[in-house]
Design a protein around this motif. Structure first.
Motif, mmCIF file in Angstrom:
data_model
loop_
_atom_site.group_PDB
_atom_site.id
_atom_site.type_symbol
_atom_site.label_atom_id
_atom_site.label_comp_id
_atom_site.label_asym_id
_atom_site.label_seq_id
_atom_site.Cartn_x
_atom_site.Cartn_y
_atom_site.Cartn_z
ATOM 1 N N GLN A 90 0.831 -1.205 0.000
ATOM 2 C CA GLN A 90 0.000 0.000 0.000
ATOM 3 C C GLN A 90 0.868 1.258 0.000
ATOM 4 O OE1 GLN A 90 -3.744 0.134 0.133
ATOM 5 N NE2 GLN A 90 -2.931 1.973 -0.824
ATOM 6 N N LYS A 91 1.920 1.282 0.796
ATOM 7 C CA LYS A 91 2.821 2.438 0.846
ATOM 8 C C LYS A 91 3.490 2.671 -0.501
ATOM 9 C CE LYS A 91 3.853 2.386 5.741
ATOM 10 N NZ LYS A 91 4.822 2.034 6.786
ATOM 11 N N ARG A 92 3.901 1.597 -1.154
ATOM 12 C CA ARG A 92 4.528 1.739 -2.475
ATOM 13 C C ARG A 92 3.516 2.309 -3.471
ATOM 14 N NH1 ARG A 92 7.842 0.132 0.712
ATOM 15 N NH2 ARG A 92 8.071 2.351 0.902
ATOM 16 N N MET A 93 2.273 1.816 -3.429
ATOM 17 C CA MET A 93 1.241 2.325 -4.346
ATOM 18 C C MET A 93 0.945 3.794 -4.057
ATOM 19 S SD MET A 93 -1.456 -0.798 -4.893
ATOM 20 C CE MET A 93 -1.743 -1.119 -3.165
ATOM 21 N N ASN A 94 0.858 4.150 -2.781
ATOM 22 C CA ASN A 94 0.552 5.533 -2.385
ATOM 23 C C ASN A 94 1.664 6.505 -2.770
ATOM 24 O OD1 ASN A 94 -1.814 4.599 -1.283
ATOM 25 N ND2 ASN A 94 -1.147 4.789 0.837
ATOM 26 N N SER A 95 2.878 5.991 -2.932
ATOM 27 C CA SER A 95 4.012 6.860 -3.251
ATOM 28 C C SER A 95 4.035 7.284 -4.713
ATOM 29 C CB SER A 95 5.332 6.169 -2.884
ATOM 30 O OG SER A 95 5.595 5.119 -3.793
ATOM 31 N N GLY A 96 3.135 6.707 -5.520
ATOM 32 C CA GLY A 96 3.054 7.098 -6.927
ATOM 33 C C GLY A 96 4.023 6.369 -7.842
ATOM 34 N N LEU A 97 4.545 5.252 -7.377
ATOM 35 C CA LEU A 97 5.461 4.468 -8.215
ATOM 36 C C LEU A 97 4.756 3.993 -9.477
ATOM 37 C CD1 LEU A 97 7.238 1.943 -5.822
ATOM 38 C CD2 LEU A 97 8.257 3.879 -6.980
ATOM 39 N N LYS A 98 5.514 3.964 -10.558
ATOM 40 C CA LYS A 98 4.984 3.375 -11.792
ATOM 41 C C LYS A 98 5.235 1.867 -11.797
ATOM 42 C CE LYS A 98 4.988 7.038 -15.158
ATOM 43 N NZ LYS A 98 5.037 8.295 -14.842
ATOM 44 N N GLN A 99 6.415 1.459 -11.290
ATOM 45 C CA GLN A 99 6.750 0.040 -11.330
ATOM 46 C C GLN A 99 7.536 -0.387 -10.092
ATOM 47 O OE1 GLN A 99 7.267 -2.735 -14.845
ATOM 48 N NE2 GLN A 99 9.270 -1.764 -14.711
ATOM 49 N N LEU A 100 7.044 -1.445 -9.462
ATOM 50 C CA LEU A 100 7.696 -2.085 -8.324
ATOM 51 C C LEU A 100 8.216 -3.425 -8.824
ATOM 52 C CD1 LEU A 100 8.286 -2.527 -5.267
ATOM 53 C CD2 LEU A 100 5.898 -3.259 -5.036
ATOM 54 N N ILE A 101 9.519 -3.648 -8.693
ATOM 55 C CA ILE A 101 10.116 -4.889 -9.189
ATOM 56 C C ILE A 101 10.705 -5.674 -8.029
ATOM 57 C CG2 ILE A 101 11.847 -5.928 -10.709
ATOM 58 C CD1 ILE A 101 11.741 -3.441 -12.436
ATOM 59 N N PHE A 102 10.251 -6.923 -7.892
ATOM 60 C CA PHE A 102 10.858 -7.870 -6.962
ATOM 61 C C PHE A 102 11.782 -8.756 -7.785
ATOM 62 C CE2 PHE A 102 6.789 -6.823 -4.952
ATOM 63 C CZ PHE A 102 7.210 -6.495 -3.672
ATOM 64 N N VAL A 103 12.980 -9.030 -7.263
ATOM 65 C CA VAL A 103 13.957 -9.804 -8.026
ATOM 66 C C VAL A 103 14.389 -11.046 -7.252
ATOM 67 C CG1 VAL A 103 16.153 -9.762 -9.267
ATOM 68 C CG2 VAL A 103 14.879 -7.645 -8.958
ATOM 69 N N ILE A 104 14.319 -12.188 -7.948
ATOM 70 C CA ILE A 104 14.875 -13.442 -7.443
ATOM 71 C C ILE A 104 16.173 -13.654 -8.213
ATOM 72 C CG2 ILE A 104 14.554 -15.928 -7.184
ATOM 73 C CD1 ILE A 104 11.494 -15.388 -7.403
ATOM 74 N N GLY A 105 17.286 -13.673 -7.519
ATOM 75 C CA GLY A 105 18.581 -13.800 -8.176
ATOM 76 C C GLY A 105 18.895 -15.226 -8.584
ATOM 77 N N GLY A 106 20.096 -15.400 -9.058
ATOM 78 C CA GLY A 106 20.578 -16.718 -9.451
ATOM 79 C C GLY A 106 20.999 -17.524 -8.232
ATOM 80 N N PRO A 107 21.634 -18.670 -8.455
ATOM 81 C CA PRO A 107 21.975 -19.571 -7.356
ATOM 82 C C PRO A 107 22.952 -18.985 -6.326
ATOM 83 C CG PRO A 107 22.931 -20.345 -9.425
ATOM 84 C CD PRO A 107 22.018 -19.217 -9.756
ATOM 85 N N TYR A 108 23.733 -17.986 -6.727
ATOM 86 C CA TYR A 108 24.712 -17.396 -5.805
ATOM 87 C C TYR A 108 24.293 -16.032 -5.278
ATOM 88 C CZ TYR A 108 27.522 -21.099 -7.823
ATOM 89 O OH TYR A 108 27.974 -22.315 -8.262
ATOM 90 N N GLY A 109 23.082 -15.612 -5.618
ATOM 91 C CA GLY A 109 22.618 -14.317 -5.134
ATOM 92 C C GLY A 109 22.877 -13.219 -6.135
ATOM 93 N N PHE A 110 23.167 -12.015 -5.629
ATOM 94 C CA PHE A 110 23.259 -10.827 -6.466
ATOM 95 C C PHE A 110 24.677 -10.265 -6.502
ATOM 96 C CE2 PHE A 110 18.946 -10.889 -4.668
ATOM 97 C CZ PHE A 110 18.210 -10.919 -5.846
ATOM 98 N N SER A 111 24.978 -9.575 -7.587
ATOM 99 C CA SER A 111 26.263 -8.878 -7.697
ATOM 100 C C SER A 111 26.219 -7.615 -6.845
ATOM 101 C CB SER A 111 26.528 -8.502 -9.158
ATOM 102 O OG SER A 111 25.597 -7.521 -9.592
ATOM 103 N N GLU A 112 27.377 -7.068 -6.589
ATOM 104 C CA GLU A 112 27.467 -5.838 -5.808
ATOM 105 C C GLU A 112 26.738 -4.697 -6.517
ATOM 106 O OE1 GLU A 112 27.889 -3.735 -2.579
ATOM 107 O OE2 GLU A 112 28.479 -5.843 -2.690
ATOM 108 N N ALA A 113 26.792 -4.668 -7.847
ATOM 109 C CA ALA A 113 26.114 -3.610 -8.607
ATOM 110 C C ALA A 113 24.597 -3.666 -8.395
ATOM 111 C CB ALA A 113 26.449 -3.740 -10.093
ATOM 112 N N VAL A 114 24.034 -4.860 -8.305
ATOM 113 C CA VAL A 114 22.597 -5.000 -8.070
ATOM 114 C C VAL A 114 22.259 -4.553 -6.652
ATOM 115 C CG1 VAL A 114 20.660 -6.631 -7.944
ATOM 116 C CG2 VAL A 114 22.304 -6.808 -9.814
ATOM 117 N N TYR A 115 23.090 -4.941 -5.681
ATOM 118 C CA TYR A 115 22.857 -4.483 -4.298
ATOM 119 C C TYR A 115 22.906 -2.955 -4.222
ATOM 120 C CZ TYR A 115 23.014 -9.085 -2.068
ATOM 121 O OH TYR A 115 22.720 -10.360 -1.662
ATOM 122 N N GLN A 116 23.827 -2.342 -4.968
ATOM 123 C CA GLN A 116 23.942 -0.883 -4.946
ATOM 124 C C GLN A 116 22.710 -0.203 -5.530
ATOM 125 O OE1 GLN A 116 26.358 0.993 -3.533
ATOM 126 N NE2 GLN A 116 27.283 -0.896 -2.799
#
Length: 157
Positions: A90-116
């Motif tokens: 609800q908070k994300r919708m109220n903030s006026g976001l156009k797109q909320l993306i949830f990401v499931i990474g690969g078997p080892y997780g995420f790169s530092e660039a993705v975390y940043q």
């Protein structure tokens, strides 16, 4: 607001895919929701863990716009009850976001660039689940969140 689930690799299990489709169909009454699958890396066996995370990270970041709100599904993320997760949506919708993306990474997780780049991290549990099962769990929880927001009887308090 569009909600997108971005994943690395396809779901091999037809049974899990059928269950995911049940919630995809239900979600269409509440929000625009889509699953975007990034194909598994070719010749991943020739890459070490950091190389694989880096290449997957590039593919993830290529799918993300500057205005997108990026949330990583990560074991070190914040845990929510279903009610608190519905409030989060609800908070994300109220903030006026156009797109909320949830990401499931690969078997080892995420790169530092993705975390940043990420705006947040969510953990579904302290337990480890297969990435295919996580797709089902996230999709179901988003559906559950919307039914909670609409005071519908799906979720029992």
């Amino acid at each position: 607001m569009t909600i997108k689930l971005l994943c690395i690799g396809k779901t091999d299990s037809k049974e899990l895919q059928k269950l995911i489709e049940v919630y995809l169909k239900r979600l269409q009454f509440y929000t625009k929701f889509e699953i975007d699958v990034i194909p598994d890396l070719k010749k991943a066996k020739n890459l070490d863990e950091n190389q694989q995370k880096s290449k997957e990270g590039e593919l993830i970041l290529n799918k993300v716009q500057t205005s997108d709100y990026l949330v990583l599904l990560d074991e070190n993320g914040k845990q929510f009850s279903s009610e608190a997760f519905s409030e989060y949506l609800q908070k994300r919708m109220n903030s006026g976001l156009k797109q909320l993306i949830f990401v499931i990474g690969g078997p080892y997780g995420f790169s530092e660039a993705v975390y940043q780049r990420a705006n947040g991290k969510i953990s579904l549990s302290k337990m480890t689940f297969s990435h295919q099962m996580v797709r089902l769990f996230v999709t179901e929880q988003i559906y559950r969140g919307f039914t909670i927001l609409k005071n519908e009887p799906y979720h029992h308090r």
